[in-house]
Design a protein around this motif. Sequence first.
Motif, PDB file in Angstrom:
ATOM      1  N   ALA A  36      31.224  32.062  38.984  1.00 61.26           N
ATOM      2  CA  ALA A  36      31.954  30.805  39.019  1.00 61.26           C
ATOM      3  C   ALA A  36      32.126  30.186  40.427  1.00 61.26           C
ATOM      4  N   GLU A  37      32.241  31.092  41.407  1.00 62.41           N
ATOM      5  CA  GLU A  37      32.420  30.422  42.946  1.00 62.41           C
ATOM      6  C   GLU A  37      30.999  30.399  43.315  1.00 62.41           C
ATOM      7  N   PRO A  38      30.984  29.119  44.391  1.00 63.21           N
ATOM      8  CA  PRO A  38      29.693  28.619  44.648  1.00 63.21           C
ATOM      9  C   PRO A  38      29.257  29.686  45.902  1.00 63.21           C
ATOM     10  N   ASP A  43      33.562  39.779  50.474  1.00 62.65           N
ATOM     11  CA  ASP A  43      34.500  41.112  50.191  1.00 62.65           C
ATOM     12  C   ASP A  43      35.986  40.456  50.305  1.00 62.65           C
ATOM     13  N   ARG A  44      36.753  40.854  49.393  1.00 65.39           N
ATOM     14  CA  ARG A  44      38.222  40.336  49.385  1.00 65.39           C
ATOM     15  C   ARG A  44      39.118  41.198  50.222  1.00 65.39           C
ATOM     16  N   PRO A  45      39.090  42.136  50.576  1.00 66.22           N
ATOM     17  CA  PRO A  45      40.127  42.906  51.257  1.00 66.22           C
ATOM     18  C   PRO A  45      40.580  41.988  52.771  1.00 66.22           C
ATOM     19  N   SER A  48      43.227  39.211  53.131  1.00 66.25           N
ATOM     20  CA  SER A  48      44.740  39.335  53.526  1.00 66.25           C
ATOM     21  C   SER A  48      45.009  39.956  54.747  1.00 66.25           C
ATOM     22  N   LYS A  49      43.839  40.346  55.378  1.00 63.60           N
ATOM     23  CA  LYS A  49      44.218  41.042  56.905  1.00 63.60           C
ATOM     24  C   LYS A  49      43.222  40.259  57.831  1.00 63.60           C
ATOM     25  N   GLN A  50      42.106  40.716  58.376  1.00 65.31           N
ATOM     26  CA  GLN A  50      41.436  39.798  59.397  1.00 65.31           C
ATOM     27  C   GLN A  50      41.400  38.250  59.430  1.00 65.31           C
ATOM     28  N   LEU A 127      46.429  34.254  46.619  1.00 69.75           N
ATOM     29  CA  LEU A 127      45.429  34.593  47.458  1.00 69.75           C
ATOM     30  C   LEU A 127      44.613  35.602  46.564  1.00 69.75           C
ATOM     31  N   ARG A 128      43.602  34.830  46.417  1.00 65.06           N
ATOM     32  CA  ARG A 128      42.426  35.757  45.666  1.00 65.06           C
ATOM     33  C   ARG A 128      40.916  35.786  46.440  1.00 65.06           C
ATOM     34  N   SER A 129      40.468  34.068  46.522  1.00 66.56           N
ATOM     35  CA  SER A 129      39.157  33.926  46.907  1.00 66.56           C
ATOM     36  C   SER A 129      39.319  33.348  48.355  1.00 66.56           C
TER      37      SER A 129
HETATM   38  C1  LIG Z   1      43.243  39.459  49.320  1.00 60.78           C
HETATM   39  C2  LIG Z   1      42.849  40.661  48.550  1.00 60.78           C
HETATM   40  C3  LIG Z   1      42.854  42.157  49.245  1.00 60.78           C
HETATM   41  C4  LIG Z   1      42.543  43.149  48.821  1.00 60.78           C
HETATM   42  N1  LIG Z   1      42.487  44.366  49.430  1.00 60.78           N
HETATM   43  C5  LIG Z   1      42.187  45.572  49.069  1.00 60.78           C
HETATM   44  C6  LIG Z   1      42.208  46.662  49.551  1.00 60.78           C
HETATM   45  O1  LIG Z   1      42.787  46.742  50.920  1.00 60.78           O
HETATM   46  N2  LIG Z   1      41.987  47.782  48.962  1.00 60.78           N
HETATM   47  C7  LIG Z   1      41.431  47.923  47.791  1.00 60.78           C
HETATM   48  O2  LIG Z   1      41.127  48.882  47.333  1.00 60.78           O
HETATM   49  N3  LIG Z   1      41.188  46.778  46.907  1.00 60.78           N
HETATM   50  C8  LIG Z   1      41.509  45.589  47.450  1.00 60.78           C
HETATM   51  N4  LIG Z   1      41.610  44.390  46.710  1.00 60.78           N
HETATM   52  C9  LIG Z   1      41.166  44.420  45.591  1.00 60.78           C
HETATM   53  C10 LIG Z   1      39.501  44.339  45.546  1.00 60.78           C
HETATM   54  O3  LIG Z   1      39.149  43.275  46.117  1.00 60.78           O
HETATM   55  C11 LIG Z   1      39.080  44.100  43.869  1.00 60.78           C
HETATM   56  O4  LIG Z   1      39.392  45.229  43.099  1.00 60.78           O
HETATM   57  C12 LIG Z   1      37.602  43.658  43.804  1.00 60.78           C
HETATM   58  O5  LIG Z   1      37.554  42.474  44.543  1.00 60.78           O
HETATM   59  C13 LIG Z   1      37.247  43.785  42.290  1.00 60.78           C
HETATM   60  O6  LIG Z   1      36.036  43.192  42.085  1.00 60.78           O
HETATM   61  P1  LIG Z   1      35.399  42.698  40.896  1.00 60.78           P
HETATM   62  O7  LIG Z   1      34.006  42.178  41.132  1.00 60.78           O
HETATM   63  O8  LIG Z   1      35.888  43.411  39.785  1.00 60.78           O
HETATM   64  O9  LIG Z   1      36.451  41.252  40.677  1.00 60.78           O
HETATM   65  P2  LIG Z   1      36.413  39.876  41.416  1.00 60.78           P
HETATM   66  O10 LIG Z   1      36.323  40.349  43.251  1.00 60.78           O
HETATM   67  O11 LIG Z   1      37.657  39.332  40.988  1.00 60.78           O
HETATM   68  O12 LIG Z   1      35.182  39.169  41.148  1.00 60.78           O
HETATM   69  C14 LIG Z   1      34.832  38.511  40.065  1.00 60.78           C
HETATM   70  C15 LIG Z   1      33.970  37.333  40.223  1.00 60.78           C
HETATM   71  O13 LIG Z   1      33.825  36.663  38.866  1.00 60.78           O
HETATM   72  C16 LIG Z   1      33.964  35.307  38.902  1.00 60.78           C
HETATM   73  N5  LIG Z   1      34.285  34.865  37.401  1.00 60.78           N
HETATM   74  C17 LIG Z   1      35.591  34.975  36.687  1.00 60.78           C
HETATM   75  N6  LIG Z   1      35.365  34.299  35.682  1.00 60.78           N
HETATM   76  C18 LIG Z   1      33.848  34.009  35.570  1.00 60.78           C
HETATM   77  C19 LIG Z   1      33.370  33.247  34.304  1.00 60.78           C
HETATM   78  N7  LIG Z   1      33.843  32.888  33.373  1.00 60.78           N
HETATM   79  N8  LIG Z   1      32.112  32.995  34.759  1.00 60.78           N
HETATM   80  C20 LIG Z   1      31.355  33.260  36.054  1.00 60.78           C
HETATM   81  N9  LIG Z   1      31.978  33.997  36.969  1.00 60.78           N
HETATM   82  C21 LIG Z   1      33.493  34.360  36.733  1.00 60.78           C
HETATM   83  C22 LIG Z   1      35.074  35.059  39.867  1.00 60.78           C
HETATM   84  O14 LIG Z   1      35.096  34.071  40.322  1.00 60.78           O
HETATM   85  C23 LIG Z   1      34.495  36.185  40.763  1.00 60.78           C
HETATM   86  O15 LIG Z   1      33.770  35.682  41.962  1.00 60.78           O
HETATM   87  C24 LIG Z   1      42.189  43.023  47.362  1.00 60.78           C
HETATM   88  C25 LIG Z   1      41.843  41.929  46.726  1.00 60.78           C
HETATM   89  C26 LIG Z   1      42.632  40.777  47.397  1.00 60.78           C
HETATM   90  C27 LIG Z   1      42.213  39.410  46.498  1.00 60.78           C
END
Ligand SMILES: Cc1cc2nc3c(=O)[nH]c(=O)nc-3n(C[C@H](O)[C@H](O)[C@H](O)COP(=O)(O)OP(=O)(O)OC[C@H]3O[C@@H](n4cnc5c(N)ncnc54)[C@H](O)[C@@H]3O)c2cc1C
Length: 399
Positions: A36-38, A43-45, A48-50, A127-129
């Motif tokens: 869904a994102e362009p 990396d998300r971690p 909220s930090k750097q 804060l997610r993206s």
């Molecule tokens: C700010 C922040 C800081 C973090 N810090 C830490 C940390 O320090 N330590 C730690 O262990 N974890 C941390 N996390 C958690 C970690 O980043 C997540 O557990 C991880 O990103 C999960 O990965 P994922 O691929 O399952 O989901 P996501 O990273 O949420 O990715 C899912 C992707 O799917 C896309 N998507 C959703 N719906 C659809 C759809 N219908 N069609 C197509 N695409 C879709 C989304 O846009 C997204 O790009 C942090 C998270 C955030 C937000």
Amino acid sequence: MTLKSVAVVGASLAGLRAVEALRRSGFDGRIDWIGAEPHAPYDRPPLSKQVLRGEWGPERIGLARGEISALHAELRFGVRAERLDTQARRVHLAGGESIGFDGLVIATGASPRRLPGQPDLEGVFVLRSVDDALALRDALARGPRVVVVGGGFIGAEVAASCRQRGLDVAMVEALGQPLEQALGPTLGALFADLHREHGVDVRTGVAVAAIEGERRVERVRLADGSVLPADVVVVGIGVRPETQWLEGSGLELRDGVVCDGTCAAAPGVVAAGDVARFWHARYGESMRVEHWTNAVEQAEAAVATLLHGPAAAKSYEPVPYVWSDQYDAKLAVAGRPRGSDELRVVDGSLEARRFVAVFGRDGRLTGAVGMNRMRKLMDWRQKLREDLSLDEALASLTS
Ligand SMILES: Cc1cc2nc3c(=O)[nH]c(=O)nc-3n(C[C@H](O)[C@H](O)[C@H](O)COP(=O)(O)OP(=O)(O)OC[C@H]3O[C@@H](n4cnc5c(N)ncnc54)[C@H](O)[C@@H]3O)c2cc1C
């Protein structure tokens, strides 16, 4: 059935690691990769930090180990999957296109919860993206008074980063202490002290009653009647798994995509990362893990299930692991502790803020937490795989 085509939905951590695992395992069929994102996977971690502290730009957070093109996938980034037809084995995308598949990896992650019943005011953020992070960073440059709603990992990290930028920060947590749900009241109190020493106005045991302002946010009113002036509000009250697009697909959805112990949600359909609710055979419970390491490990496991079929699939039984950085405190937690578990310090001291402590419940070892002791905590993550009693675990320290 030999798979000729796999669709991977979600182009972030779990999605990327799934595509990489497919190719590394020798899968040479077609991969349709939908996100869904362009942006390319990032990396998300660091968000909220750097990134929030202004130390890193978005160019530093790319996740791919090499060129995305080397994965030979058909990319559809910036396009949302809207519907899954499990019978016809097709994913329907926004814009009308639909894609057939033999195998499907669901890796759509989670989205932040918002405070219900509050007006949509400028200056209120989740804060997610990376786009959220950059918009928030810009707002912080303009407004010095920040209220963080929620004292979980994200809220606590945002509060720390904002203080490190020299902003006025209040953090509001409805429970008795920040991080209490994850770590219990003793360690929660330690984190409350840490934040207070760094100048955060920590308000605990009180809920937000209203976020107020005309067009922009001006203040946050708490349930105890107090008022916190605010230029920026960051709401960090947890996430909900991104399963909306799967409604009507026939997959079981219950706070996540329900999977068996091998990450399979249906024949030829697997899920990984924040979106997946899987059966953990050793813990005897169904769980969803919202941490980075799980997204990586589960993507590998889910792809193995997809490629080798149910007969050869292995049970996925991880020891969950999460880290968090706040000021100079590096925290890591392994296992599945609950806030109410017994806590015993086994190395260092809480006062020095350099320690390892273990959690126990009903005589069993349930988890370990380390502050500024990362290597030792990794040893405990290994021990947690052995399913020890608390006594056995403590005895192992002297043996
Ligand atoms: C700010 C922040 C800081 C973090 N810090 C830490 C940390 O320090 N330590 C730690 O262990 N974890 C941390 N996390 C958690 C970690 O980043 C997540 O557990 C991880 O990103 C999960 O990965 P994922 O691929 O399952 O989901 P996501 O990273 O949420 O990715 C899912 C992707 O799917 C896309 N998507 C959703 N719906 C659809 C759809 N219908 N069609 C197509 N695409 C879709 C989304 O846009 C997204 O790009 C942090 C998270 C955030 C937000």
